[in-house]
Scaffold this motif. Sequence first.
Motif, PDB file in Angstrom:
ATOM      1  N   ARG A  21     -35.736 -12.175   9.527  1.00  0.00           N
ATOM      2  CA  ARG A  21     -37.094 -12.412  10.033  1.00  0.00           C
ATOM      3  C   ARG A  21     -37.287 -13.859  10.502  1.00  0.00           C
ATOM      4  O   ARG A  21     -38.421 -14.307  10.696  1.00  0.00           O
ATOM      5  CB  ARG A  21     -38.105 -12.112   8.924  1.00  0.00           C
ATOM      6  CG  ARG A  21     -38.117 -10.651   8.478  1.00  0.00           C
ATOM      7  CD  ARG A  21     -38.653  -9.741   9.571  1.00  0.00           C
ATOM      8  NE  ARG A  21     -38.660  -8.347   9.170  1.00  0.00           N
ATOM      9  CZ  ARG A  21     -37.670  -7.481   9.387  1.00  0.00           C
ATOM     10  NH1 ARG A  21     -36.576  -7.893  10.007  1.00  0.00           N
ATOM     11  NH2 ARG A  21     -37.771  -6.226   8.998  1.00  0.00           N
ATOM     12  N   CYS A  22     -36.186 -14.578  10.701  1.00  0.00           N
ATOM     13  CA  CYS A  22     -36.342 -16.002  11.053  1.00  0.00           C
ATOM     14  C   CYS A  22     -35.577 -16.361  12.326  1.00  0.00           C
ATOM     15  O   CYS A  22     -35.079 -17.486  12.460  1.00  0.00           O
ATOM     16  CB  CYS A  22     -35.891 -16.882   9.892  1.00  0.00           C
ATOM     17  SG  CYS A  22     -34.177 -16.641   9.401  1.00  0.00           S
ATOM     18  N   TRP A  23     -35.465 -15.415  13.246  1.00  0.00           N
ATOM     19  CA  TRP A  23     -34.708 -15.690  14.476  1.00  0.00           C
ATOM     20  C   TRP A  23     -35.273 -16.888  15.236  1.00  0.00           C
ATOM     21  O   TRP A  23     -34.517 -17.685  15.792  1.00  0.00           O
ATOM     22  CB  TRP A  23     -34.735 -14.459  15.382  1.00  0.00           C
ATOM     23  CG  TRP A  23     -34.013 -13.259  14.850  1.00  0.00           C
ATOM     24  CD1 TRP A  23     -34.564 -12.101  14.392  1.00  0.00           C
ATOM     25  CD2 TRP A  23     -32.598 -13.104  14.697  1.00  0.00           C
ATOM     26  NE1 TRP A  23     -33.589 -11.226  13.979  1.00  0.00           N
ATOM     27  CE2 TRP A  23     -32.365 -11.820  14.159  1.00  0.00           C
ATOM     28  CE3 TRP A  23     -31.499 -13.914  14.966  1.00  0.00           C
ATOM     29  CZ2 TRP A  23     -31.090 -11.333  13.886  1.00  0.00           C
ATOM     30  CZ3 TRP A  23     -30.235 -13.435  14.702  1.00  0.00           C
ATOM     31  CH2 TRP A  23     -30.032 -12.162  14.170  1.00  0.00           C
ATOM     32  N   LYS A  24     -36.593 -17.003  15.266  1.00  0.00           N
ATOM     33  CA  LYS A  24     -37.214 -18.080  16.034  1.00  0.00           C
ATOM     34  C   LYS A  24     -36.934 -19.461  15.444  1.00  0.00           C
ATOM     35  O   LYS A  24     -37.097 -20.475  16.128  1.00  0.00           O
ATOM     36  CB  LYS A  24     -38.726 -17.864  16.110  1.00  0.00           C
ATOM     37  CG  LYS A  24     -39.121 -16.623  16.895  1.00  0.00           C
ATOM     38  CD  LYS A  24     -40.633 -16.478  16.952  1.00  0.00           C
ATOM     39  CE  LYS A  24     -41.035 -15.228  17.740  1.00  0.00           C
ATOM     40  NZ  LYS A  24     -42.515 -15.069  17.789  1.00  0.00           N
ATOM     41  N   ASN A  25     -36.527 -19.491  14.172  1.00  0.00           N
ATOM     42  CA  ASN A  25     -36.307 -20.775  13.501  1.00  0.00           C
ATOM     43  C   ASN A  25     -34.876 -21.267  13.582  1.00  0.00           C
ATOM     44  O   ASN A  25     -34.582 -22.396  13.165  1.00  0.00           O
ATOM     45  CB  ASN A  25     -36.718 -20.669  12.025  1.00  0.00           C
ATOM     46  CG  ASN A  25     -38.187 -20.348  11.858  1.00  0.00           C
ATOM     47  OD1 ASN A  25     -39.014 -20.756  12.675  1.00  0.00           O
ATOM     48  ND2 ASN A  25     -38.516 -19.610  10.812  1.00  0.00           N
ATOM     49  N   LEU A  26     -33.952 -20.441  14.091  1.00  0.00           N
ATOM     50  CA  LEU A  26     -32.559 -20.871  14.198  1.00  0.00           C
ATOM     51  C   LEU A  26     -32.442 -22.011  15.202  1.00  0.00           C
ATOM     52  O   LEU A  26     -33.049 -21.976  16.286  1.00  0.00           O
ATOM     53  CB  LEU A  26     -31.670 -19.709  14.641  1.00  0.00           C
ATOM     54  CG  LEU A  26     -30.972 -18.916  13.519  1.00  0.00           C
ATOM     55  CD1 LEU A  26     -31.984 -18.208  12.630  1.00  0.00           C
ATOM     56  CD2 LEU A  26     -29.994 -17.900  14.107  1.00  0.00           C
ATOM     57  N   TRP A  39     -28.647 -17.537   6.665  1.00  0.00           N
ATOM     58  CA  TRP A  39     -28.658 -16.326   7.493  1.00  0.00           C
ATOM     59  C   TRP A  39     -27.537 -16.381   8.537  1.00  0.00           C
ATOM     60  O   TRP A  39     -26.876 -15.380   8.818  1.00  0.00           O
ATOM     61  CB  TRP A  39     -30.015 -16.170   8.201  1.00  0.00           C
ATOM     62  CG  TRP A  39     -31.001 -15.358   7.427  1.00  0.00           C
ATOM     63  CD1 TRP A  39     -32.122 -15.808   6.801  1.00  0.00           C
ATOM     64  CD2 TRP A  39     -30.936 -13.956   7.174  1.00  0.00           C
ATOM     65  NE1 TRP A  39     -32.767 -14.779   6.179  1.00  0.00           N
ATOM     66  CE2 TRP A  39     -32.073 -13.621   6.389  1.00  0.00           C
ATOM     67  CE3 TRP A  39     -30.047 -12.958   7.540  1.00  0.00           C
ATOM     68  CZ2 TRP A  39     -32.334 -12.320   5.968  1.00  0.00           C
ATOM     69  CZ3 TRP A  39     -30.302 -11.646   7.114  1.00  0.00           C
ATOM     70  CH2 TRP A  39     -31.432 -11.341   6.338  1.00  0.00           C
ATOM     71  N   THR A  40     -27.320 -17.557   9.111  1.00  0.00           N
ATOM     72  CA  THR A  40     -26.247 -17.701  10.098  1.00  0.00           C
ATOM     73  C   THR A  40     -24.893 -17.373   9.484  1.00  0.00           C
ATOM     74  O   THR A  40     -24.106 -16.611  10.056  1.00  0.00           O
ATOM     75  CB  THR A  40     -26.225 -19.140  10.653  1.00  0.00           C
ATOM     76  OG1 THR A  40     -27.483 -19.435  11.263  1.00  0.00           O
ATOM     77  CG2 THR A  40     -25.122 -19.298  11.688  1.00  0.00           C
ATOM     78  N   GLU A  41     -24.619 -17.924   8.292  1.00  0.00           N
ATOM     79  CA  GLU A  41     -23.343 -17.656   7.622  1.00  0.00           C
ATOM     80  C   GLU A  41     -23.186 -16.177   7.292  1.00  0.00           C
ATOM     81  O   GLU A  41     -22.099 -15.612   7.436  1.00  0.00           O
ATOM     82  CB  GLU A  41     -23.249 -18.489   6.339  1.00  0.00           C
ATOM     83  CG  GLU A  41     -23.077 -19.981   6.590  1.00  0.00           C
ATOM     84  CD  GLU A  41     -22.941 -20.764   5.295  1.00  0.00           C
ATOM     85  OE1 GLU A  41     -23.174 -20.169   4.218  1.00  0.00           O
ATOM     86  OE2 GLU A  41     -22.592 -21.964   5.358  1.00  0.00           O
ATOM     87  N   LEU A  42     -24.273 -15.540   6.851  1.00  0.00           N
ATOM     88  CA  LEU A  42     -24.211 -14.130   6.495  1.00  0.00           C
ATOM     89  C   LEU A  42     -23.980 -13.255   7.724  1.00  0.00           C
ATOM     90  O   LEU A  42     -23.122 -12.352   7.714  1.00  0.00           O
ATOM     91  CB  LEU A  42     -25.506 -13.711   5.792  1.00  0.00           C
ATOM     92  CG  LEU A  42     -25.603 -12.229   5.404  1.00  0.00           C
ATOM     93  CD1 LEU A  42     -24.500 -11.855   4.419  1.00  0.00           C
ATOM     94  CD2 LEU A  42     -26.976 -11.913   4.822  1.00  0.00           C
TER      95      LEU A  42
END
Length: 308
Positions: free
Chosen positions: A234-239, A219-222
Amino acid sequence: MTKTLETIMRITIPSVEVQLIELENDRLKLQIDRELWSSSADQVSFEDYRNWRAQCLYASAEQGRLKELPPEVWLLILPEAPRTAIYCPCFSEFSALDWVELLKRHPQLAEFCEDFTLFLCDQITSIILSQPKLLCCFPAESVDWIALLQQDAETFAPLCPDWRFSAEEWGMLLKASPQLRVYCDIKAWDASAWNIVLQSAPHLFQECPCVSEWRTWQWTELLIRQPQLAAFCRCWKNLSINEWAELLSVQPRLISYCPKTRPPAMLVGFLISSPESAVCIRDWSCFSLHDWLLMLRRRRELEPYCNC
């Protein structure tokens, strides 16, 4: 001393044969120049004048008057009068760059090129884009189909012999020519391939069946490449902190998705990309020496805020 002066002042006189050839070349060059540039008494169109000029050169070549000319002069004659090619004695002396210019202008000269392996990849692409009919002249493994399809998908898509491209290549192709979607088998793409393709071709996002399989680094790369897709994450908290720092160093506006408590390492990436936001930082003492080294290496304008 006398011997030294004699050595310095010694002049090599060309042989009589060489002198005669040079004189004849000079005479022919002057004659060609007069034929090319002499004005006609009648007003003629440029096309008629160019055809007349080509005919004069062909007549001179047919009479054998151009056979002693050096390669550089033939490179001036052939673009104007390609029919003279059958009398040119120096094709083997032309460089790859010379051939590129000749073939782009007159593809019929390909029959005089003895070695089609002497071209670089970008030279081959340049020739084929100008003269698609010459595609068959080059070794199949030397043709850059990605470059051809990016430049002219309409012409070369029906000619492409193999569509088994990598995810990175499909991303480049679909970014330049979305209509090539009909040639790719998206069902064969896994989650990693989809992520790579979408970094260049985000318009396919709604067709992606494996968004839920992506990890935070994917997701970060995208999002670094396509921040407009942030609403689908939907995974902001997991970064991780490092992933946030990397993301914000390129896309600072995504800080609105950050947790309320923002660690200094996360803000480092934000400030690197958006130094004007320094006015929003209340406590600069939270940054470590390592954080400052990262920031000042990229943004010297933050130096006034550094307290260490």
